[in-house]
Motif scaffolding. Structure first.
Motif, PDB file in Angstrom:
ATOM      1  N   THR A  59       0.825  -1.205   0.000  1.00 56.79           N
ATOM      2  CA  THR A  59       0.000   0.000   0.000  1.00 56.79           C
ATOM      3  C   THR A  59       0.861   1.258   0.000  1.00 56.79           C
ATOM      4  O   THR A  59       0.640   2.179  -0.798  1.00 56.79           O
ATOM      5  CB  THR A  59      -0.913   0.042   1.258  1.00 56.79           C
ATOM      6  N   THR A  60       1.888   1.249   0.878  1.00 60.61           N
ATOM      7  CA  THR A  60       2.750   2.433   0.962  1.00 60.61           C
ATOM      8  C   THR A  60       3.386   2.746  -0.380  1.00 60.61           C
ATOM      9  O   THR A  60       3.381   3.889  -0.854  1.00 60.61           O
ATOM     10  CB  THR A  60       3.886   2.192   1.980  1.00 60.61           C
ATOM     11  N   LEU A  61       3.941   1.681  -0.996  1.00 61.58           N
ATOM     12  CA  LEU A  61       4.622   1.903  -2.264  1.00 61.58           C
ATOM     13  C   LEU A  61       3.679   2.466  -3.307  1.00 61.58           C
ATOM     14  O   LEU A  61       4.016   3.408  -4.038  1.00 61.58           O
ATOM     15  CB  LEU A  61       5.233   0.588  -2.769  1.00 61.58           C
ATOM     16  N   SER A  62       2.483   1.880  -3.388  1.00 63.61           N
ATOM     17  CA  SER A  62       1.585   2.353  -4.444  1.00 63.61           C
ATOM     18  C   SER A  62       1.173   3.803  -4.166  1.00 63.61           C
ATOM     19  O   SER A  62       1.108   4.619  -5.106  1.00 63.61           O
ATOM     20  CB  SER A  62       0.353   1.470  -4.576  1.00 63.61           C
ATOM     21  N   VAL A  63       0.963   4.111  -2.881  1.00 62.86           N
ATOM     22  CA  VAL A  63       0.615   5.521  -2.580  1.00 62.86           C
ATOM     23  C   VAL A  63       1.751   6.435  -2.986  1.00 62.86           C
ATOM     24  O   VAL A  63       1.549   7.483  -3.618  1.00 62.86           O
ATOM     25  CB  VAL A  63       0.296   5.667  -1.075  1.00 62.86           C
ATOM     26  N   LEU A  64       2.993   6.031  -2.647  1.00 61.83           N
ATOM     27  CA  LEU A  64       4.153   6.859  -2.989  1.00 61.83           C
ATOM     28  C   LEU A  64       4.236   7.098  -4.492  1.00 61.83           C
ATOM     29  O   LEU A  64       4.392   8.231  -4.959  1.00 61.83           O
ATOM     30  CB  LEU A  64       5.437   6.165  -2.528  1.00 61.83           C
ATOM     31  N   ILE A  65       4.129   5.991  -5.237  1.00 63.68           N
ATOM     32  CA  ILE A  65       4.286   6.122  -6.694  1.00 63.68           C
ATOM     33  C   ILE A  65       3.186   7.015  -7.246  1.00 63.68           C
ATOM     34  O   ILE A  65       3.420   7.886  -8.083  1.00 63.68           O
ATOM     35  CB  ILE A  65       4.266   4.744  -7.369  1.00 63.68           C
ATOM     36  N   PHE A  66       1.965   6.788  -6.744  1.00 62.10           N
ATOM     37  CA  PHE A  66       0.852   7.582  -7.249  1.00 62.10           C
ATOM     38  C   PHE A  66       1.067   9.065  -6.968  1.00 62.10           C
ATOM     39  O   PHE A  66       0.864   9.911  -7.839  1.00 62.10           O
ATOM     40  CB  PHE A  66      -0.451   7.087  -6.620  1.00 62.10           C
ATOM     41  N   SER A  67       1.511   9.351  -5.747  1.00 71.12           N
ATOM     42  CA  SER A  67       1.728  10.767  -5.437  1.00 71.12           C
ATOM     43  C   SER A  67       2.869  11.348  -6.244  1.00 71.12           C
ATOM     44  O   SER A  67       2.812  12.494  -6.679  1.00 71.12           O
ATOM     45  CB  SER A  67       1.975  10.962  -3.938  1.00 71.12           C
ATOM     46  N   MET A  68       3.894  10.548  -6.525  1.00 69.36           N
ATOM     47  CA  MET A  68       4.992  11.041  -7.356  1.00 69.36           C
ATOM     48  C   MET A  68       4.467  11.428  -8.726  1.00 69.36           C
ATOM     49  O   MET A  68       4.746  12.507  -9.247  1.00 69.36           O
ATOM     50  CB  MET A  68       6.070   9.946  -7.507  1.00 69.36           C
ATOM     51  N   ILE A  69       3.663  10.521  -9.301  1.00 69.09           N
ATOM     52  CA  ILE A  69       3.152  10.792 -10.644  1.00 69.09           C
ATOM     53  C   ILE A  69       2.239  12.005 -10.623  1.00 69.09           C
ATOM     54  O   ILE A  69       2.359  12.904 -11.474  1.00 69.09           O
ATOM     55  CB  ILE A  69       2.395   9.571 -11.199  1.00 69.09           C
ATOM     56  N   ALA A  70       1.344  12.056  -9.598  1.00 69.74           N
ATOM     57  CA  ALA A  70       0.418  13.201  -9.525  1.00 69.74           C
ATOM     58  C   ALA A  70       1.192  14.501  -9.377  1.00 69.74           C
ATOM     59  O   ALA A  70       0.922  15.492 -10.080  1.00 69.74           O
ATOM     60  CB  ALA A  70      -0.558  13.012  -8.361  1.00 69.74           C
ATOM     61  N   GLY A  71       2.188  14.478  -8.506  1.00 68.95           N
ATOM     62  CA  GLY A  71       2.977  15.697  -8.288  1.00 68.95           C
ATOM     63  C   GLY A  71       3.682  16.128  -9.559  1.00 68.95           C
ATOM     64  O   GLY A  71       3.663  17.311  -9.935  1.00 68.95           O
ATOM     65  N   LEU A  82       2.891  15.466 -12.621  1.00 72.02           N
ATOM     66  CA  LEU A  82       1.919  15.968 -13.592  1.00 72.02           C
ATOM     67  C   LEU A  82       1.495  17.389 -13.263  1.00 72.02           C
ATOM     68  O   LEU A  82       1.489  18.280 -14.127  1.00 72.02           O
ATOM     69  CB  LEU A  82       0.685  15.052 -13.612  1.00 72.02           C
ATOM     70  N   SER A  83       1.160  17.598 -11.991  1.00 69.81           N
ATOM     71  CA  SER A  83       0.679  18.939 -11.627  1.00 69.81           C
ATOM     72  C   SER A  83       1.786  19.965 -11.822  1.00 69.81           C
ATOM     73  O   SER A  83       1.521  21.069 -12.308  1.00 69.81           O
ATOM     74  CB  SER A  83       0.178  18.956 -10.180  1.00 69.81           C
ATOM     75  N   PHE A  91       2.021  20.714 -15.500  1.00 69.22           N
ATOM     76  CA  PHE A  91       0.895  21.497 -15.994  1.00 69.22           C
ATOM     77  C   PHE A  91       0.999  22.940 -15.568  1.00 69.22           C
ATOM     78  O   PHE A  91       0.647  23.849 -16.310  1.00 69.22           O
ATOM     79  CB  PHE A  91      -0.429  20.907 -15.482  1.00 69.22           C
ATOM     80  N   SER A  92       1.526  23.101 -14.361  1.00 66.74           N
ATOM     81  CA  SER A  92       1.609  24.490 -13.883  1.00 66.74           C
ATOM     82  C   SER A  92       2.651  25.281 -14.646  1.00 66.74           C
ATOM     83  O   SER A  92       2.604  26.495 -14.724  1.00 66.74           O
ATOM     84  CB  SER A  92       1.920  24.514 -12.386  1.00 66.74           C
ATOM     85  N   GLU A  93       3.582  24.603 -15.260  1.00 60.45           N
ATOM     86  CA  GLU A  93       4.635  25.313 -15.994  1.00 60.45           C
ATOM     87  C   GLU A  93       4.191  25.648 -17.409  1.00 60.45           C
ATOM     88  O   GLU A  93       4.880  26.353 -18.126  1.00 60.45           O
ATOM     89  CB  GLU A  93       5.877  24.422 -16.106  1.00 60.45           C
TER      90      GLU A  93
END
Lengths: 502, 174, 486
Positions: free
Chosen positions: B96-108, B110-111, B114-116
Motif C-alpha cells: 500500500t505504501t509503495l503504491s501511494v508513494l508512486i501515485f503521489s509522485m506521478i500526480a505531483g 503531472l501537476s 501542468f503548472s509550468e
C-alpha cells in the motif's frame, strides 16, 4: 612428348574406371607396356653430349606467382623416368593373381601413382614438383591401406602423415624461395632454373641463417622419403603391411624420389649449406647402412629383412651423393636404378613365395631349393645383385660409390666397406636358412609349385637387366655422364640451360 | 555530481531488474521486472536529452510490449504461481505504501508540469519538436536503408516466432 | 533537404528487395491455400527464381565499379559482388539440401525457406555495408533467422539445446559488438567506416575508448566465425542443427562475416594497431590447434566437420591478419576469397553427403557409419574422399591452392610462426580427414548403407565435386579474375 608420357597413365586410369572387370588387367598391362615404349623415345632421342634440359615443355599455370607447368629431362632424371615406366608392367604382371579384390581401383591407383612419380622426376618448377610429390601419397596410401596386411591401416596412416610432415616444411621453404626470387630477380617465380640463380644468404657457422634453414627443410622432406636414419621408421611398417606390388613400387621407385630430390633441389640450390652439412649427411648415410644391415640380420620375417636391407642400400646412395664428386654421384644414380631392379625383384620373389605358403617367417622355411629349384636360382642371382657381386649391376654402383666416398672422406669410406660385408652377411644367411638345409615346415606341408610361365617371364626380364647393367654399364652411364659432371663441377653456382628444339 | 548519482542509481535499477527477470521464478514478476528495466532505460534517455526516444521507449516497450507479455502470461494457468504472491500484514502495508508513494509522485509531477505550461517555455517545446523533425528526416534520408532493413527484421522475427511455436517440437523437446 | 536517396539506390538494392519479396511468396501461397504446405520442390522453385534474379542483378554492375547506395550505407565493389553471388549460390545449394532432408522438408518448409532467404538478405547486407549500424542490422537479421532455423525442425533435446546456446551466446556477442560500435562512434563521431578509417591514426594513438571499441567490435565478429576462444558453441550448435542448416551456417555465416572483416580491415580501422596484430596471431595459432586437435577425438561425423570448420576459420584469419598490416594488399583479399570459396564448396558437399545418410528423422551419422561405403556406393565414396583430401590441402585439389595463396601472403609479411603452425595444422588434419576415407575403403560394412532418395541433393553434391576438381587446376584463372575486380 613428356606431357604425353606424363598424362597418358591418368587417361588410362579414367578409361579403366569404365571398363568391365574382365578387361581391366589386359588393358592395364597393354597400356603400361605402351607407356614404357613411349618413354623409350626419350632414350633414343637423348642428346648425350649436353647437360641441358631436353624435351622441354613450358606453359604458364598460375602467372601471378610465376608458377608454370615446366617439365624437362636431363641425364640425372632420364633413367629414373625409364625405371618408373619399366617397373609398372612388371608390377601389373606380378599382381596378376595376388590381387583379386577391387582390381579396378587397384589399377587406377597404380596409374595415378605412375603419373605422380613421373611428374616429380620431370618437373622443373618447384610448385609443380611439390604437387606431384604430394599427389603420390594418396594412391600409395590406398594401395597399402586397402590390399595390405593386418596392420595396414596403421602403416598407411603412419606413412602418409610422416611423409606429409616433412613435405609441408619443404613447402614453406619453397614459398620463401619464391619471395626471394621476387626480391632478387624482380619477379616471383617458382621456376627451378631461375631459383638456381638466386643468391641465398648464408652465414658461416651460424645455424639460423636462411640458407641452412631452407636446406634443412628440403632435406627433412627428402630424408624422410629416402629413408634416412633416424626418420626411416615408417618404412618397415609400410613394407611389411603393403601388398607385394605396393612394396615393389615403394622400394623400386618411390624411395628414389627422395634421393632425386636431393640431387635436383637440395644440393644445387644450397651449395654452401651442403658443404657445411656434408659430413652430417654422410654420417647419417653410413649409420643407415650399418644400422639397416644389423637390424636386417635379426629379422624373423623375410619381408622386413628386405625392407631393412632397403634402408641399408639407400644409405649407399646417400653417401655417394654427398661425396660430391663424379664417381660418387654417378654411383649413387646408378645405385638408385640398381636398387629399384634388385630390391624390386626381391620383393616380387618374396611375394611369389608368400602367395604359395602365406607365411613369411624364416623359421618356417628351409630346404626350398629342392622343392623349387628355378625359384632358388632366380633368388640367388638377385641376392648376388643385392650384395654387389662383380658381374651384377650392384657391383658397378657400389664400386663407384665407394671410390667417390674414399676420395672425399676416407673414414666414411671404411665404414661403408664394413657395410658391404654386413650386407653380404645377412642376405647369404637368409638364403641359407630359407633355401638350403633341412626341409622346413612349409616344404613339408604345402605342395609347392615352381615358377609358372608368367612369373618366370618377370624374373627373366629382371635378371637380364641385372646382367646388362652389370656387364655393360657404359650404355647407361653415357647418358648421365655429362649431367653429373656438370653438377659436380658447378655446384657452387649451378645452372641449367634448356635445349632448344625437340 | 548529481548527474553521476542519478546515472548510477538508474543503472542499478536497470541491472537489478534485468537480473530479476532471469532469476525470479514467478513469470509475472519477471515480466514486471522487465518493464521496470525498460522504464529505467527510458530514464537514461531522458537524462541524455533524447526526449523523443525516451517517449517512444516508454510507449512501445513498457507500454505495448510488456503489456503484451503480461497478457500472454495471464493466459496461462497460474494457480501454482499465484501461491508465490506474498501474503501477510507486513507485505500488505509495504504494497500500500509503495503504491501511494508512486501515485503521489506521478500526480505531483503531472501537476508541476501542468503548472509550468503557460509560462513561456515555448522555446523548449520548439526545441523538442525540431529535434524530432531532424530525427525523422535523418531516418528517411541518411538512414533509410537501415530503417527498411529493420522492417525486414521485424517480419522475419514474427514469422520465426510463429513458426517456432507451431513447430513439431515447439520450444520444448520430448 | 537534398535528395540523398534516389532511383539509383533502388536499382542497386534491387537484389535485396527481390529476395525479400520472393521469400514472402511461398508463405503467401501457403496462407492462401488454407495453410496447406506446398510440395517442397515447388517452394524450392520459387526460391530459386528469386535467387537467380537477385544473382543476375549483381552481374548488371560493371566489373570494376565501386558504387555506393543509400548515401553510401552500402558499398558495392568487386569483393562484394563476388561474395554476394557466392552467398546466393550457397543458399541455393543449402535449399537443395533442405528440400530433400527429412528434417527440414516437413510441414514448415515455406517458413524454412523464408528464414533462409531472410538470413541471406542479412548476409548480403553485411557484406555490402560500410556503416556500422547497417552492419549490425545485417548481422542480427542473419543471426536471428539462424537461431530460429536451428530450433525449427527437430524434436530432440539436442536441437533445442543447440538453439538455445546459439541464441544466448550469439546475442551476447551481438551485444558486445554493439557496445564496441557505440564506443567507436563515441570516439570518432561517425559510424561510416571510410571516415573512421581516415582518422584512425589520430584516434589510435590517443584514444583508449576507440581501441577498446574496435577490439569489442572484432570480438563480436570473431564469435560469429568461431575463433578461439569464442569457438565453444560451434560443435554443439552444428551438431544439433539440421544438417542443411549446419551447412548453411558453416559456410554462409563465415563468408558474410569474413567479407565484412575484409571491408573493416581494408578501410584501415586497425591500421597500425600492434596489439590487434599480435592478438590475431595468437588467436590464429590457438584456433588452428584447437580445431584440429578437437576433431581427432570425434566419432560423430558432423561434430568432426564442425571442429574442422573451426580450424579453417583460423586459416582464413591469416589473410585478415595480413590485411591488418597492409590494408591495401590485394593478394591477401583474393587469397581469403579464394579460400572461402574452396572451403565452402567442399563443406556444402560434405554436409550434403552426411545429409544423404540421414534417412530417419533423428538419426546421427557417425564416422563408423561410413564403413565399407566404397563397395556399395563407389562414386559417393570417391566424391567424399576428394572433399576430405581437399580440406587437408593435398595438391592438386582446390584446398591446396587456397592454403598456398594464404600462406604465401603470410610469408610475404614475415609471419613465419603463423605459417608454420598453419602447415602443422594441415598435417594433423590428415589424421581425422583420412579416417572416413579409411572407413569407406578399408573396412567392411556392418550393414548395408542406404540412402534416402534425394535427387536434388545429389545434384548439388555433384556440382560441388566438379567445381572442386575444376578449380583446383584452374585456380589461377579464378585468382586472376578476383584480383582484376579489386
Amino acid at each position: 612428348m613428356i606431357s604425353l608420357v606424363l598424362f597418358f597413365p591418368l587417361a588410362i586410369a579414367l578409361i579403366l574406371a569404365f571398363l568391365p572387370k574382365y578387361w581391366v588387367r589386359p588393358v592395364a598391362l597393354f597400356a603400361s607396356i605402351l607407356e614404357f615404349l613411349f618413354s623409350l623415345h626419350f632414350v633414343y632421342h637423348f642428346d648425350k653430349s649436353t647437360s641441358a634440359l631436353q624435351f622441354v615443355e613450358q606453359v604458364a599455370w598460375i602467372p601471378q606467382f610465376g608458377i608454370s607447368y615446366f617439365v624437362g629431362i636431363d641425364g640425372i632424371s632420364i633413367w629414373l623416368v625409364i625405371l618408373s615406366t619399366f617397373i609398372l608392367p612388371i608390377i601389373i604382371l606380378a599382381s596378376w593373381t595376388s590381387i583379386d579384390d577391387k582390381i579396378k581401383t587397384f589399377h587406377i591407383s597404380l596409374f595415378v601413382l605412375l603419373t605422380a612419380m613421373l611428374g616429380s622426376f620431370v618437373a622443373m618448377d618447384a610448385v609443380l614438383f611439390y604437387t606431384f610429390w604430394e599427389l603420390s601419397l594418396i594412391p600409395m596410401y590406398l594401395i597399402v591401406g586397402v590390399w595390405g596386411g593386418p596392420r595396414r591401416i596403421y602403416a598407411s596412416i603412419k606413412f602418409f602423415i610422416y611423409t606429409m610432415f616433412g613435405s609441408v616444411f619443404m613447402l614453406l621453404a619453397l614459398i620463401s624461395l619464391m619471395f626471394m626470387a621476387e626480391q632478387q630477380l624482380g619477379q616471383m617465380t617458382s621456376n627451378l632454373l631461375s631459383l638456381y640463380q638466386l643468391n641465398i644468404p648464408y652465414i658461416e657457422g651460424a645455424w639460423g641463417n636462411p640458407q641452412a634453414l631452407m636446406f634443412l627443410a628440403f632435406a627433412l622432406a627428402f630424408a624422410i622419403k629416402v629413408p634416412m636414419f633416424p626418420v626411416h621408421t615408417w618404412l618397415p611398417d609400410a613394407h611389411t603391411e603393403a601388398p607385394t606390388p605396393g612394396s615393389v613400387i615403394l622400394a623400386g621407385v618411390m624411395l628414389k624420389m627422395g634421393t632425386y630430390g636431393f640431387l635436383r633441389f637440395a644440393i644445387p640450390l644450397f651449395p654452401e649449406a651442403v658443404n657445411e652439412f656434408t659430413w652430417f649427411f654422410m654420417f647419417l648415410g653410413v649409420v643407415g647402412i650399418i644400422y639397416g644391415a644389423l637390424v636386417a640380420m635379426v629379422q624373423p620375417d623375410i619381408k622386413k629383412l628386405v625392407a631393412y636391407s632397403s634402408v641399408s642400400h639407400m644409405g649407399y646412395v646417400v653417401i655417394g651423393m654427398f661425396a660430391l664428386n663424379a664417381y660418387g654421384v654417378t654411383g649413387s644414380i646408378y645405385q638408385m636404378l640398381n636398387h629399384g631392379i634388385s630390391t624390386g625383384a626381391l620383393f616380387i620373389l618374396v611375394g611369389m613365395i608368400y602367395d604359395r605358403t602365406h607365411t613369411r617367417k624364416i623359421a618356417d622355411y628351409g630346404g626350398l631349393a629342392k622343392a623349387m629349384p628355378i625359384f632358388t636360382i632366380a633368388f640367388i642371382i638377385i641376392t648376388m645383385s643385392s650384395i654387389a657381386v662383380p658381374g651384377t649391376n650392384g657391383f658397378i654402383g657400389e664400386f663407384l660409390i665407394l671410390m667417390g666416398t674414399f676420395l672425399s672422406d676416407k673414414a666414411m669410406g671404411v665404414a661403408a666397406v664394413v657395410g658391404v660385408v654386413l650386407g653380404a652377411a645377412y642376405m647369404l644367411w637368409m638364403v641359407k636358412k630359407v633355401f638350403f638345409g633341412e626341409a622346413g615346415k612349409v616344404v613339408k606341408e604345402t605342395k609347392l609349385e615352381d615358377l609358372n610361365t608368367r612369373e618366370l617371364g618377370i624374373v627373366t626380364i629382371l635378371i637380364i637387366m641385372v646382367f646388362w647393367m652389370g656387364i655393360y654399364p657404359k650404355f647407361f652411364l653415357d647418358y648421365t655422364q655429362v649431367s653429373v659432371d656438370h653438377l659436380v663441377e658447378n655446384i657452387s653456382s649451378y645452372s641449367l640451360e634448356v635445349k632448344v628444339g625437340e | 555530481m548529481t548527474e553521476a548519482i542519478s546515472f548510477y542509481l538508474i543503472q542499478f535499477i536497470i541491472l537489478a531488474s534485468a537480473l530479476a527477470v532471469v532469476l525470479v521464478p514467478n513469470p509475472i514478476y519477471s515480466a514486471i521486472s522487465l518493464a521496470v528495466s525498460m522504464t529505467g532505460i527510458a530514464a537514461l534517455f531522458f537524462s541524455l536529452e533524447a526526449y523523443f526516444i525516451a517517449g517512444v521507449q516508454l510507449v512501445v516497450y513498457a507500454g505495448a510490449v510488456m503489456v503484451l507479455f503480461v497478457m500472454v502470461v495471464m493466459l496461462f494457468d497460474l494457480k501454482k504461481e499465484k501461491r508465490a504472491f506474498s501474503r501477510g500484514t507486513l507485505s500488505r502495508v509495504l504494497k500500500t505504501t509503495l503504491s501511494v508513494l508512486i501515485f503521489s509522485m506521478i500526480a505531483g509531477a503531472l501537476s508541476m508540469s501542468f503548472s509550468e505550461l503557460g509560462s513561456g517555455d515555448s522555446i523548449a517545446k520548439e526545441d523538442i519538436t525540431r529535434s524530432i523533425k531532424e530525427l525523422s528526416a535523418l531516418l528517411y534520408t541518411k538512414y533509410v536503408f537501415a530503417f527498411e532493413a529493420l522492417a525486414i527484421l521485424l517480419v522475419m522475427v514474427i514469422v520465426g516466432a510463429i513458426a517456432l511455436a507451431k513447430a513439431k517440437g515447439g520450444t520444448h523437446a520430448k | 533537404m537534398e535528395t540523398i536517396v534516389g532511383v539509383k539506390d533502388l536499382v542497386l538494392g534491387a537484389p535485396l528487395l527481390v529476395l525479400f519479396f520472393i521469400s514472402i511468396l511461398p508463405l503467401t501461397i501457403k496462407v492462401l491455400n488454407n495453410n496447406k504446405e506446398q510440395r517442397p520442390y515447388a517452394v524450392l522453385l520459387q526460391a530459386w527464381m528469386g535467387l537467380i534474379i537477385a544473382g543476375s542483378l549483381y552481374f548488371l554492375q560493371s566489373p570494376d565499379a565501386v558504387l555506393g547506395a543509400f548515401d553510401t550505407a552500402l558499398i558495392f565493389d568487386g569483393v562484394n559482388r563476388w561474395m554476394s553471388v557466392f552467398l546466393i549460390l550457397i543458399s541455393g545449394f543449402c535449399l537443395f539440401m533442405s528440400a530433400d532432408n527429412i528434417q527440414t522438408r516437413g510441414s514448415q518448409f515455406s517458413e524454412h525457406t523464408f528464414l533462409v532467404l531472410s538470413s541471406l538478405i542479412g548476409m548480403l547486407i553485411m557484406s555490402a555495408s560500410s556503416d556500422l549500424i547497417v552492419t549490425f542490422i545485417g548481422l542480427e537479421l542473419m543471426s536471428i533467422s539462424l537461431y530460429v532455423l536451428v530450433a525449427l525442425s527437430k524434436e530432440q533435446v539436442i536441437a533445442k539445446e543447440a538453439a538455445f546456446k546459439y541464441f544466448i551466446l550469439g546475442s551476447l556477442a551481438s551485444a558486445i559488438m554493439l557496445y564496441g560500435i557505440a564506443l567507436m562512434y563515441g570516439s570518432s563521431g561517425t559510424t561510416y567506416l571510410p571516415d573512421i578509417g581516415r582518422i584512425v591514426s589520430e584516434l589510435l594513438v590517443e584514444d583508449v575508448i576507440y581501441q577498446i571499441g574496435s577490439l569489442l567490435l572484432l570480438v563480436g565478429l570473431l564469435f560469429k566465425v568461431s575463433i578461439f576462444p569464442f569457438h565453444a558453441w560451434t560443435p554443439d550448435v552444428y551438431q544439433g542443427a539440421p544438417t542443411p542448416i549446419t551447412a548453411f551456417m558453416s559456410t554462409g555465416v563465415k563468408v558474410a562475416t569474413f567479407s565484412f572483416l575484409i571491408r573493416l580491415f581494408s578501410q584501415g580501422i586497425y591500421e597500425g594497431n600492434d596489439f590487434i596484430i599480435q592478438l590475431l596471431q595468437v588467436l590464429i595459432v590457438l584456433t588452428i590447434l584447437v580445431g584440429n586437435i578437437g576433431a581427432i577425438i570425434q566419432s560423430n561425423l558432423k561434430r568432426m566437420l564442425s571442429y574442422s570448420s573451426i580450424a579453417h576459420s583460423g586459416y582464413v584469419l591469416i589473410g585478415i591478419l595480413v590485411l591488418a598490416v597492409n590494408p591495401r594488399d590485394g593478394l591477401a583479399v583474393a587469397a581469403v576469397m579464394f579460400y572461402l570459396f574452396a572451403y565452402a564448396i567442399v563443406n556444402i558437399g560434405s554436409f550434403g553427403i552426411v545429409s544423404l545418410k540421414e534417412k530417419d528423422e533423428n538419426k546421427t551419422v557417425f564416422v563408423n557409419d561410413l564403413n565399407g561405403m566404397a563397395k556399395t556406393k563407389p562414386i559417393t565414396a570417391l566424391i567424399f574422399t576428394v572433399f576430405m583430401l581437399s580440406l587437408t590441402g593435398i595438391p592438386p585439389l582446390i584446398g591446396f591452392f587456397g592454403k598456398l595463396y594464404l600462406f604465401s601472403s603470410a610469408l610475404q609479411y614475415e609471419f613465419y610462426w603463423v605459417a608454420m603452425w598453419g602447415v602443422i595444422g594441415s598435417v594433423i588434419s590428415v589424421y581425422y580427414y583420412l579416417r572416413p576415407v579409411v572407413n569407406m575403403y578399408m573396412r567392411e560394412a556392418d550393414k548395408d548403407i542406404e540412402f534416402a532418395r534425394q535427387d536434388l541433393n545429389t545434384i548439388g553434391i555433384g556440382i560441388c565435386f566438379l567445381l572442386v576438381l575444376l578449380f583446383g587446376i584452374l585456380s589461377s584463372n579464378v585468382l586472376n579474375s578476383i584480383q582484376v575486380s579489386l
